[in-house]
Design an enzyme around this catalytic site. Sequence first.
Site, PDB file in Angstrom:
ATOM      1  N   ASN A 147    -117.553  39.881  -9.014  1.00 35.40           N
ATOM      2  CA  ASN A 147    -117.697  40.143 -10.660  1.00 35.40           C
ATOM      3  C   ASN A 147    -117.079  38.774 -11.126  1.00 35.40           C
ATOM      4  OD1 ASN A 147    -117.085  40.940 -13.061  1.00 35.40           O
ATOM      5  ND2 ASN A 147    -115.150  42.180 -12.462  1.00 35.40           N
ATOM      6  N   CYS A 148    -118.037  38.164 -12.002  1.00 30.36           N
ATOM      7  CA  CYS A 148    -117.876  37.171 -12.404  1.00 30.36           C
ATOM      8  C   CYS A 148    -117.300  37.202 -14.133  1.00 30.36           C
ATOM      9  CB  CYS A 148    -119.062  36.219 -12.849  1.00 30.36           C
ATOM     10  SG  CYS A 148    -119.953  36.222 -11.173  1.00 30.36           S
ATOM     11  N   VAL A 149    -117.190  38.402 -14.460  1.00 30.76           N
ATOM     12  CA  VAL A 149    -117.140  38.504 -15.950  1.00 30.76           C
ATOM     13  C   VAL A 149    -115.832  38.876 -16.106  1.00 30.76           C
ATOM     14  CG1 VAL A 149    -119.271  38.842 -16.709  1.00 30.76           C
ATOM     15  CG2 VAL A 149    -118.075  40.707 -15.981  1.00 30.76           C
TER      16      VAL A 149
END
Lengths: 428, 122
Positions: free
Chosen positions: A241-243
Amino acid sequence: MKLELGYIYINDIKFSDLSKVENGTLYVNKEEIEAMILEDENVKSVKVEIAKPGESIRITPVKDVIEPRVKVEGPGGIFPGIISKVETVGMGKTNVLKGSAVVTTGKIVGFQEGIIDMAGVGAEYTPFSKLNNLVLACEPVDGIEAHEHEKSVRMAGLKTSTYLGKLAKDIKPDEVETFETLSIVDSIKKYPELPKVAYVQMLQSQGLLHDTYVYGVDAKRTLSTLINPTELMDGAIISGNCVSACDKNTTYHHLNNPVVHDLFEKHGKEINFVGIIITNENVYLADKERSSNWTAKLAEQIGLDGVIISQEGFGNPDTDLIMNCKKIEEKGIKTVIITDEYAGRDGASQSLADADEKADAVVTGGNANELIELKPMDKIIGDIMPVNTIAGGFDGSLKEDGSIVVELQAITGATNELGFNKLTAKEY
Amino acid sequence: MDIVIITNNKKVYEMFKDKYLVEYEDITYKEILIKVRNKVHEGHEVLTHPLASSVKPNETPFKSIIISKKKGKLNYNSLMVIENSIATYEKFLKLKVEWTDAVLDDFRTIDLTMIKSALSKN
């Protein structure tokens, strides 16, 4: 299921010709790490750097933070289904390089990734400023798709963390902590008087840059299921997960889940901690209904008296959170939810996108809309330019002297919804 | 399949126009929400959550929402979901940000992948 975590305390990190752990210092051979990461044909170049507590360094945009661990005894290996084989983990002995981490940075999309300041005001808001970090700045080959880029950076972090963890395999830990869960039947026999409590962990699973993996399986393709708390400590759940920097759960958070640690602490005294139900946060409303139905059904099947529910992210997962809470309460099981707030810069707006009167016990990780000014740092690792466009940043965020005004949501881990931070609010 | 995709995202339109019924219009995020609310009043059902996850509605200009093709009686769940989403949208400050083309393209991609992952399961 019993796991001994052996902590080897790391208080310094240095580059060296030979990678090793000695007297609390982590020595790293930079060239070996670079060569290992460049084996991935999607990575064009990588910079390996060191960031220590108190140094005037800003790391941005941060993708993931990972704690190096190694399996010393017992079945399987760390990060099963991804780095190690899909053997069930969570038993035996695992060594941990406590006080160190691998931080991955890489501009995967042009917005929404986090900041870690190693000094100053910003450092107070992220737990990762207290660690001896090995930072990987990966550049992808040209023309690569965002999801392939994400995967490359994710794997670079996990591989590097595994490499560092292995250095600790034969080292005697400074401290050992033991965690044990019995079968549900045995646990009830042992603590017949105590309320049966489980932890419902919600995993972000909404597609590219929003995914979480359980034993290598994309969580959006799973039904809600049971997992042993010690499995998490061996890396059964990892972040893709980047956000939403402030309230995403990094792999470090999954390995060190504070809800699990606190429930173990109360286990056998105030409560009987019987296990974890993991569930996802999907896009389709029918999926949300199905997953929360299953969570509530499992809670009832185990015969729980209470659950703690933690959320990941914000927006449509608020709906999953409230569905889980409501449906579990309707089974006659008490719930406490852990979330964070987007209550506007003055904190006066409604905090969540969904609500229900049954959600009457809430723990908050803080208001992500709160403004903060970060002074310039001497050194930037990664790329500062996304800050104007980072979540919580706004036009003009980056000032000429290098200081930035951002909302807390730009800082990695600032309003973490597992409670791995210092912010909260109190009202009874 | 028995669905309609309401979108202001060209990438979604291009990818799915031959496979599904896609209603593309060059309108704002809020106008997409309002359009879906009107559809709900006409008796359509909302199938995907109208809010993105973690990408805030005041950041991304793009939104795609899947609704049922079939019209029935007014679905109160759908109405609640879309009304709540509009209320949440209103809550966010309107940022004055001019995104670069590259960032806009990233926002389109994020919206597209949410729809793609929703459709790949069904």
